[in-house]
Design an enzyme around this catalytic site. Structure first.
Site, PDB file in Angstrom:
ATOM      1  N   SER A  84       1.072  -0.993  -0.025  1.00  0.00           N
ATOM      2  CA  SER A  84      -0.335  -0.084   0.104  1.00  0.00           C
ATOM      3  C   SER A  84       0.887   1.110  -0.121  1.00  0.00           C
ATOM      4  CB  SER A  84      -0.648   0.061   1.098  1.00  0.00           C
ATOM      5  OG  SER A  84      -2.299   1.014   1.314  1.00  0.00           O
ATOM      6  N   GLU A  85       0.595   2.210  -0.720  1.00  0.00           N
ATOM      7  CA  GLU A  85       1.633   3.037  -1.492  1.00  0.00           C
ATOM      8  C   GLU A  85       1.465   4.278  -0.203  1.00  0.00           C
ATOM      9  OE1 GLU A  85      -0.078   5.028  -4.445  1.00  0.00           O
ATOM     10  OE2 GLU A  85      -1.146   5.856  -3.608  1.00  0.00           O
TER      11      GLU A  85
END
Lengths: 230, 220
Positions: free
Chosen positions: B45-46
């Site tokens: 997840s960025e």
């Protein structure tokens, strides 16, 4: 060393009109809630805010926007804030949309004492307009400059009176790199402890980067998209 | 013709054991529901997490634990948190094996437009430009045509670009298409869809060689 402040109002006392301010957080997660409330209360204006997102209409940076305290916003995504998108499209607010990785790395460059970085993000797009580029190993990269921010407002989970900080889960996000980049970094924490109570192995941001620290008086920790499984 | 879940299901077949994967907002997030049994895939997840898990049960939502779409999530054993500079560092340095994202347009050269409709929708590019500029393998998940019935697989993109020469594969409700140096190449057709229909709905150059197999959804 007098880093500890009583509250947000005292910690932001010298932030004035026209300041360039970095604010940590991703969406509403890990935002410096108490500092933002204090800035809204101060009523200062003409601010340039550097933050990944613009909050929502009535929480986070959105509150500064509602009171027309912003001159310019530098962000990677403002979609959750309808008022923001509207002010952007109408031209009332100056907005610079930059790739999220570029945003993070320009903060990092400031904190790591590097004047500029090269990144492939945005090559061939609007983002590349007017920028220098260079080819390394056959691939094109854009030259992006380190940010120059007067203040960085960050939120951490725990901090000690020397300014050492520990972040929680995904509330970490931009806080560590912005903490390193501010000319003056103000950290608000949920728990403020004495030196020695935090394990040095576990410190995410060493206190050398933190100029002011205070325990936040209230944390709403609003959830933007409450999502559950059956 | 496929629905969103089936597009996700087909893309999930591209996953390999040990892959680090970034799934964009929209159809790509559904891929997490179809990870083939017996293989381990780590979702990035960025906003600073490797090892993203499913959504929490009601009452267990944690405001400090969200994904790139700002939804509450959980973590899986072996997960790790890190900051945004490291997140995009691992993306730019090519450590993420597969990126899947949606798009408004893809060109026959692999250009992608996914972030802006001038004058109408300017929400921002988020992490998309970093992902497409750096990822080793990029798959686009989208409908074959837009709401007006116009092709989204074009000769040239009309909308502002997210990246150039980067898309490797496209999975739509009609087909699986590879992007080659010579244009689009049709690999598979969706159940109930003819090659003719796919050809008519693809504006960009479409190479069709030999018999085109139908997408296979049977688990191995």
């Amino acid at each position: 060393m007098k880093k500890v402040f009583k509250n947000a109002e005292e910690a932001v006392h010298d932030i004035s009109d026209g300041s360039i301010i970095m604010l940590g957080g991703f969406g509403l997660c890990g935002i410096p809630e108490n500092c933002i409330t204090a800035l809204v209360k101060k009523g200062i204006s003409g601010l340039t805010c550097i933050s990944n997102n613009a909050g929502v209409d009535d929480f986070g940076i959105g509150m500064l926007l509602k009171k027309r305290q912003l001159k310019k916003m530098i962000a990677s995504y403002v979609g959750e804030n309808a008022e923001f998108e509207r002010q952007l499209l109408s031209g009332e607010l100056e907005v610079e949309l930059i790739p999220q990785g570029t945003l993070a790395t320009r903060c990092m460059a400031s904190g790591y004492g590097m004047p500029a970085i090269f990144t492939p993000a945005g090559v061939g797009t609007d983002v590349a307009e007017g920028k220098e580029s260079r080819i390394f190993n056959g691939k094109k990269y854009l030259l992006e400059y380190a940010f120059d921010a007067d203040f960085a407002l960050v939120k951490a989970w725990k901090g000690d009176t020397f300014g050492n900080l520990i972040y929680k889960e995904t509330a970490r996000n931009f806080n560590p790199v912005m903490a390193m980049a501010g000319k003056i970094t103000i950290a608000e924490v949920e728990e403020l402890v004495q030196p020695g109570e935090l394990n040095p192995n576990e410190i995410h941001t060493p206190g050398i980067y933190i100029h002011r620290i205070f325990k936040g008086s209230v944390y709403e920790k609003r959830i933007e998209q409450r999502t559950v499984r059956k | 013709m496929l629905d969103k879940n089936q597009i996700a299901q087909r893309i999930a077949k591209e996953l390999e054991d040990g892959y680090y994967v970034n799934l964009g907002i929209g159809i790509p997030t559904l891929i997490a529901n179809y990870i083939p049994k017996g293989i381990n895939v780590i979702l990035q997840s960025e906003n600073g997490l490797l090892g993203m898990g499913p959504f929490p049960l009601k009452g267990e939502e944690d405001a400090d634990l969200i994904n790139a779409g700002k939804q509450t999530i959980t973590t899986l054993p072996g997960s790790a948190f890190f900051d945004s500079a490291m997140s995009f560092g691992m993306i730019r340095a090519g450590k993420v094996d597969l990126t899947v994202l949606g798009a408004m347009e893809v060109s026959e050269r692999g250009d992608i437009a996914s972030w802006k409709i001038p004058g109408k929708m300017v929400k921002g590019m988020g992490g998309a430009m970093d992902l497409v500029a750096s990822a080793k393998n990029i798959i686009v998940a989208m409908m074959h045509t837009n709401s007006k019935g116009e092709s989204k697989l074009l000769i040239n993109c009309h909308l502002p670009l997210t990246g150039i020469n980067c898309v490797k594969k496209i999975v739509t409700n009609l087909a699986v298409i590879e992007v080659t140096t010579n244009g689009f190449r049709l690999l598979e057709k969706a159940p109930g869809v003819t090659v003719e229909e796919i050809k008519n709905k693809t504006e960009g150059k479409l190479i069709i060689e030999g018999d085109i197999p139908e997408m296979n959804f049977a688990s191995e």
